[in-house]
Design a protein around this motif. Structure first.
Motif, mmCIF file in Angstrom:
data_model
loop_
_atom_site.group_PDB
_atom_site.id
_atom_site.type_symbol
_atom_site.label_atom_id
_atom_site.label_comp_id
_atom_site.label_asym_id
_atom_site.label_seq_id
_atom_site.Cartn_x
_atom_site.Cartn_y
_atom_site.Cartn_z
ATOM 1 N N LEU A 2 0.831 -1.203 0.000
ATOM 2 C CA LEU A 2 0.000 0.000 0.000
ATOM 3 C C LEU A 2 0.867 1.255 0.000
ATOM 4 C CD1 LEU A 2 -2.779 -1.004 2.554
ATOM 5 C CD2 LEU A 2 -2.984 -0.885 0.071
ATOM 6 N N ASN A 3 1.901 1.248 0.823
ATOM 7 C CA ASN A 3 2.792 2.400 0.911
ATOM 8 C C ASN A 3 3.455 2.683 -0.435
ATOM 9 O OD1 ASN A 3 4.099 4.505 2.205
ATOM 10 N ND2 ASN A 3 5.744 3.219 2.969
ATOM 11 N N ASP A 4 3.929 1.648 -1.095
ATOM 12 C CA ASP A 4 4.572 1.807 -2.397
ATOM 13 C C ASP A 4 3.591 2.360 -3.432
ATOM 14 O OD1 ASP A 4 6.816 1.466 -4.233
ATOM 15 O OD2 ASP A 4 5.606 -0.147 -5.102
ATOM 16 N N ALA A 5 2.366 1.846 -3.432
ATOM 17 C CA ALA A 5 1.358 2.319 -4.387
ATOM 18 C C ALA A 5 1.025 3.793 -4.150
ATOM 19 C CB ALA A 5 0.102 1.462 -4.298
ATOM 20 N N ARG A 49 -6.186 -11.250 5.251
ATOM 21 C CA ARG A 49 -5.621 -10.092 5.951
ATOM 22 C C ARG A 49 -6.271 -8.796 5.492
ATOM 23 N NH1 ARG A 49 -4.568 -7.917 10.316
ATOM 24 N NH2 ARG A 49 -3.012 -6.282 10.229
ATOM 25 N N VAL A 50 -6.470 -8.645 4.205
ATOM 26 C CA VAL A 50 -7.117 -7.437 3.687
ATOM 27 C C VAL A 50 -8.544 -7.349 4.218
ATOM 28 C CG1 VAL A 50 -7.957 -6.289 1.601
ATOM 29 C CG2 VAL A 50 -5.652 -7.226 1.655
ATOM 30 N N LYS A 51 -9.258 -8.478 4.248
ATOM 31 C CA LYS A 51 -10.629 -8.475 4.763
ATOM 32 C C LYS A 51 -10.662 -8.112 6.242
ATOM 33 C CE LYS A 51 -13.062 -11.583 1.658
ATOM 34 N NZ LYS A 51 -13.901 -12.790 1.617
ATOM 35 N N ILE A 52 -9.685 -8.580 7.016
ATOM 36 C CA ILE A 52 -9.615 -8.233 8.439
ATOM 37 C C ILE A 52 -9.338 -6.745 8.600
ATOM 38 C CG2 ILE A 52 -8.218 -8.505 10.525
ATOM 39 C CD1 ILE A 52 -7.948 -11.503 9.673
ATOM 40 N N MET A 53 -8.408 -6.216 7.807
ATOM 41 C CA MET A 53 -8.093 -4.780 7.884
ATOM 42 C C MET A 53 -9.302 -3.934 7.507
ATOM 43 S SD MET A 53 -4.246 -4.750 6.331
ATOM 44 C CE MET A 53 -4.002 -2.977 6.495
ATOM 45 N N ALA A 54 -10.115 -4.406 6.568
ATOM 46 C CA ALA A 54 -11.335 -3.699 6.153
ATOM 47 C C ALA A 54 -12.483 -4.271 6.967
ATOM 48 C CB ALA A 54 -11.569 -3.873 4.665
ATOM 49 N N GLY A 67 -15.794 -2.521 2.051
ATOM 50 C CA GLY A 67 -15.287 -2.088 3.346
ATOM 51 C C GLY A 67 -14.283 -0.973 3.130
ATOM 52 N N ARG A 68 -13.582 -0.608 4.208
ATOM 53 C CA ARG A 68 -12.580 0.435 4.088
ATOM 54 C C ARG A 68 -11.470 0.204 5.094
ATOM 55 N NH1 ARG A 68 -15.865 5.743 5.617
ATOM 56 N NH2 ARG A 68 -13.899 6.750 5.188
ATOM 57 N N ILE A 69 -10.290 0.669 4.731
ATOM 58 C CA ILE A 69 -9.114 0.599 5.588
ATOM 59 C C ILE A 69 -8.631 2.027 5.781
ATOM 60 C CG2 ILE A 69 -6.742 -0.213 5.815
ATOM 61 C CD1 ILE A 69 -7.481 -2.521 3.905
ATOM 62 N N GLY A 77 6.946 13.240 3.392
ATOM 63 C CA GLY A 77 7.435 13.817 4.639
ATOM 64 C C GLY A 77 6.342 14.315 5.568
ATOM 65 N N ARG A 78 5.097 14.138 5.199
ATOM 66 C CA ARG A 78 3.973 14.577 6.041
ATOM 67 C C ARG A 78 3.138 13.372 6.412
ATOM 68 N NH1 ARG A 78 0.740 18.831 3.019
ATOM 69 N NH2 ARG A 78 -0.187 19.130 5.062
ATOM 70 N N LYS A 79 2.680 13.338 7.649
ATOM 71 C CA LYS A 79 1.823 12.246 8.093
ATOM 72 C C LYS A 79 0.394 12.533 7.649
ATOM 73 C CE LYS A 79 2.170 9.104 11.709
ATOM 74 N NZ LYS A 79 2.807 8.808 12.956
ATOM 75 N N LYS A 80 -0.185 11.580 6.921
ATOM 76 C CA LYS A 80 -1.550 11.734 6.422
ATOM 77 C C LYS A 80 -2.368 10.513 6.782
ATOM 78 C CE LYS A 80 -0.752 14.610 2.377
ATOM 79 N NZ LYS A 80 -1.089 14.768 0.973
ATOM 80 N N GLN A 81 -3.656 10.723 6.962
ATOM 81 C CA GLN A 81 -4.569 9.599 7.154
ATOM 82 C C GLN A 81 -5.199 9.292 5.794
ATOM 83 O OE1 GLN A 81 -6.824 9.402 10.650
ATOM 84 N NE2 GLN A 81 -8.437 8.147 9.781
ATOM 85 N N LEU A 82 -5.007 8.057 5.340
ATOM 86 C CA LEU A 82 -5.511 7.653 4.034
ATOM 87 C C LEU A 82 -6.662 6.689 4.195
ATOM 88 C CD1 LEU A 82 -2.095 7.120 2.262
ATOM 89 C CD2 LEU A 82 -3.558 9.123 2.157
ATOM 90 N N ASP A 83 -7.614 6.815 3.317
ATOM 91 C CA ASP A 83 -8.826 5.991 3.326
ATOM 92 C C ASP A 83 -8.811 5.113 2.082
ATOM 93 O OD1 ASP A 83 -11.380 4.968 3.627
ATOM 94 O OD2 ASP A 83 -12.397 6.838 3.160
ATOM 95 N N PHE A 84 -8.685 3.799 2.299
ATOM 96 C CA PHE A 84 -8.691 2.852 1.190
ATOM 97 C C PHE A 84 -10.046 2.163 1.135
ATOM 98 C CE2 PHE A 84 -4.310 3.230 2.510
ATOM 99 C CZ PHE A 84 -3.619 3.301 1.321
ATOM 100 N N ARG A 85 -10.717 2.234 0.003
ATOM 101 C CA ARG A 85 -11.959 1.487 -0.194
ATOM 102 C C ARG A 85 -11.596 0.085 -0.643
ATOM 103 N NH1 ARG A 85 -15.264 3.141 -4.234
ATOM 104 N NH2 ARG A 85 -13.489 4.001 -5.320
ATOM 105 N N VAL A 86 -12.277 -0.902 -0.089
ATOM 106 C CA VAL A 86 -11.993 -2.295 -0.410
ATOM 107 C C VAL A 86 -13.267 -2.940 -0.936
ATOM 108 C CG1 VAL A 86 -11.256 -4.527 0.508
ATOM 109 C CG2 VAL A 86 -10.252 -2.418 1.410
ATOM 110 N N SER A 87 -13.184 -3.577 -2.079
ATOM 111 C CA SER A 87 -14.318 -4.305 -2.646
ATOM 112 C C SER A 87 -13.858 -5.715 -2.980
ATOM 113 C CB SER A 87 -14.829 -3.639 -3.921
ATOM 114 O OG SER A 87 -15.344 -2.369 -3.640
ATOM 115 N N THR A 88 -14.679 -6.677 -2.629
ATOM 116 C CA THR A 88 -14.378 -8.054 -2.996
ATOM 117 C C THR A 88 -15.515 -8.577 -3.864
ATOM 118 O OG1 THR A 88 -15.451 -9.019 -1.052
ATOM 119 C CG2 THR A 88 -13.127 -8.471 -0.847
#
Length: 101
Positions: A2-5, A49-54, A67-69, A77-88
């Protein structure tokens, strides 16, 4: 992954399970780019693992779910809160079909 993406500026990450391999691809500037191809034996563990995180996604395999993570990451260099939408989506593979009567 996720970080790399996020660092690359990807808009989507897709896990594509195939019969003999699985692949992770990201969408960057409307183009699919391969991220990694983990061993097939890890496919179920990564999916779980992805399902547990979401957390809103249950263990049910035969229903489409959303769901969402929420993650805090350093981006530029800045701390941000990111919202990942998850669909299965359920697979239409041989193991999902009812056995013949």
């Amino acid at each position: 992954m996720l970080n790399d993406a996020v660092k690359r500026g990807a808009s989507d990450i897709h896990m594509e399970p195939y019969e003999k391999e699985s692949a992770f691809v990201s969408v960057l500037m409307c183009v699919l780019q391969s991220i990694m191809s983990p061993p097939l034996k890890l496919k179920d563990a990564i999916t779980s693992r992805v399902k547990i995180m979401a957390s809103s996604i249950s263990a049910k395999k035969r229903l489409p779910q959303d769901g969402r993570i929420m993650l805090k990451m350093n981006v530029g260099g800045r701390k941000k809160q990111l919202d990942f939408r998850v669909s299965t989506l359920p697979r239409c593979g041989r193991e999902d079909r009812a056995p013949p009567a």
